[in-house]
Design a protein around this motif. Sequence first.
Motif, PDB file in Angstrom:
ATOM      1  N   ARG A   1       0.836  -1.196   0.000  1.00 39.11           N
ATOM      2  CA  ARG A   1       0.000   0.000   0.000  1.00 39.11           C
ATOM      3  C   ARG A   1       0.874   1.251   0.000  1.00 39.11           C
ATOM      4  O   ARG A   1       2.044   1.217   0.364  1.00 39.11           O
TER       5      ARG A   1
ATOM      6  N   ARG B   1       1.398   6.101   3.603  1.00 39.53           N
ATOM      7  CA  ARG B   1       0.484   6.674   4.590  1.00 39.53           C
ATOM      8  C   ARG B   1      -0.657   5.704   4.886  1.00 39.53           C
ATOM      9  O   ARG B   1      -1.046   5.513   6.042  1.00 39.53           O
ATOM     10  N   ASP B   2      -1.195   5.077   3.832  1.00 36.07           N
ATOM     11  CA  ASP B   2      -2.227   4.057   4.031  1.00 36.07           C
ATOM     12  C   ASP B   2      -1.672   2.890   4.848  1.00 36.07           C
ATOM     13  O   ASP B   2      -2.385   2.300   5.668  1.00 36.07           O
ATOM     14  N   HIS B   3      -0.428   2.543   4.597  1.00 32.72           N
ATOM     15  CA  HIS B   3       0.227   1.456   5.321  1.00 32.72           C
ATOM     16  C   HIS B   3       0.273   1.771   6.819  1.00 32.72           C
ATOM     17  O   HIS B   3      -0.072   0.931   7.658  1.00 32.72           O
TER      18      HIS B   3
ATOM     19  N   ALA C   1      -1.642   3.851   8.470  1.00 33.32           N
ATOM     20  CA  ALA C   1      -3.007   3.837   8.994  1.00 33.32           C
ATOM     21  C   ALA C   1      -3.484   2.409   9.242  1.00 33.32           C
ATOM     22  O   ALA C   1      -4.168   2.135  10.245  1.00 33.32           O
ATOM     23  N   THR C   2      -3.110   1.490   8.352  1.00 33.57           N
ATOM     24  CA  THR C   2      -3.537   0.095   8.503  1.00 33.57           C
ATOM     25  C   THR C   2      -2.824  -0.569   9.676  1.00 33.57           C
ATOM     26  O   THR C   2      -3.442  -1.347  10.424  1.00 33.57           O
TER      27      THR C   2
ATOM     28  N   ASP D   1      -6.194  11.196  12.316  1.00 32.88           N
ATOM     29  CA  ASP D   1      -5.498  11.613  11.101  1.00 32.88           C
ATOM     30  C   ASP D   1      -4.254  12.440  11.419  1.00 32.88           C
ATOM     31  O   ASP D   1      -3.232  12.337  10.715  1.00 32.88           O
TER      32      ASP D   1
ATOM     33  N   TYR E   1       3.793   9.673   9.481  1.00 31.35           N
ATOM     34  CA  TYR E   1       4.184   9.660   8.066  1.00 31.35           C
ATOM     35  C   TYR E   1       5.302  10.665   7.788  1.00 31.35           C
ATOM     36  O   TYR E   1       6.285  10.355   7.088  1.00 31.35           O
TER      37      TYR E   1
ATOM     38  N   ALA F   1       3.186   6.371  -5.081  1.00 37.97           N
ATOM     39  CA  ALA F   1       2.113   6.576  -4.123  1.00 37.97           C
ATOM     40  C   ALA F   1       1.720   8.047  -4.081  1.00 37.97           C
ATOM     41  O   ALA F   1       2.575   8.938  -4.094  1.00 37.97           O
TER      42      ALA F   1
ATOM     43  N   ALA G   1      -6.559   7.280  -5.866  1.00 38.54           N
ATOM     44  CA  ALA G   1      -6.579   6.131  -4.951  1.00 38.54           C
ATOM     45  C   ALA G   1      -5.431   5.205  -5.298  1.00 38.54           C
ATOM     46  O   ALA G   1      -5.106   5.015  -6.472  1.00 38.54           O
TER      47      ALA G   1
END
Length: 272
Positions: free
Chosen positions: A49, A52-54, A56-57, A78, A85, A151, A156
């Motif tokens: 991912r 940043r998504d990584h 968050a996950t 956030d 991040y 990324a 998306a």
Amino acid sequence: MTKLVAAVFDWAGTLVDFGSRAPMGAFVEVFRRFGVEISIQEARAPMGRAKRDHIATILTQPRIAELWQQQHDKMADDAAIDAIYDMFIPLNTKSAIAHSDAIPGAAATLAALREQGLKIGSTTGYTRAIMEGVLPLARKQGITVDNLVCAGETPAGRPSPLNMYQTFLDLDVWPAAQIVKIDDTPVGIAEGINAGCWTVGVTLSGNETGLSLEELSTLPPAQTDALRAQAGKNLRAEGAHYLIDSVADLLPVMDDISHRLATGEQPNRPVA
């Protein structure tokens, strides 16, 4: 005659950085700086991912979410993700440069595909800033691509197909059925499947195994077989049409896909 027009590669664990080890130390270190100890395995879980998504996950994992709340007296929001991040990117940039060795056979494979007339695309969960450090070192080792989608450069990221769609535009290639996505993460395979491409999952050189070439070479065959099988299971679960140990094994797979295309086959999602 219907034939392949492009191959689209992931970077870490697929073309460079055997074992996809660069991001792991950076993830562990950045969480440590925020007072939360995470394991390499926990850091690896969302690999592929956007970073940043990584992050968050990672923070949705129950153990880590609880530790964060204990340390900071609230759940990660956030603002917390942004703070992690911002600290992570320079750590990952340094680590990615240090782990930019080409995976054995990668340069020869890319050269052979170009000789066959294919364009070479690439997508990555790394940001453009990180890749600016990696690209010159990769180029010196014979790893060159015709485009790069990083990324944050589409609305998306993975597992959406938008990075792949941008690659189609950059390379002026279509239809998706004549394009192959090669990736070492389940979410990267899903990116290719969602775009309508053939997909090839990389088992031993990538994130799903997570060992350096040296570490892997010391294992007994039975243990290597077990790691290959588990990695393959994870990649197949997202729809991988083929599995290979590393990019060095790709060319016979590309030949097989070419044959299937010539007989009218399309890359429908495999039945698990």
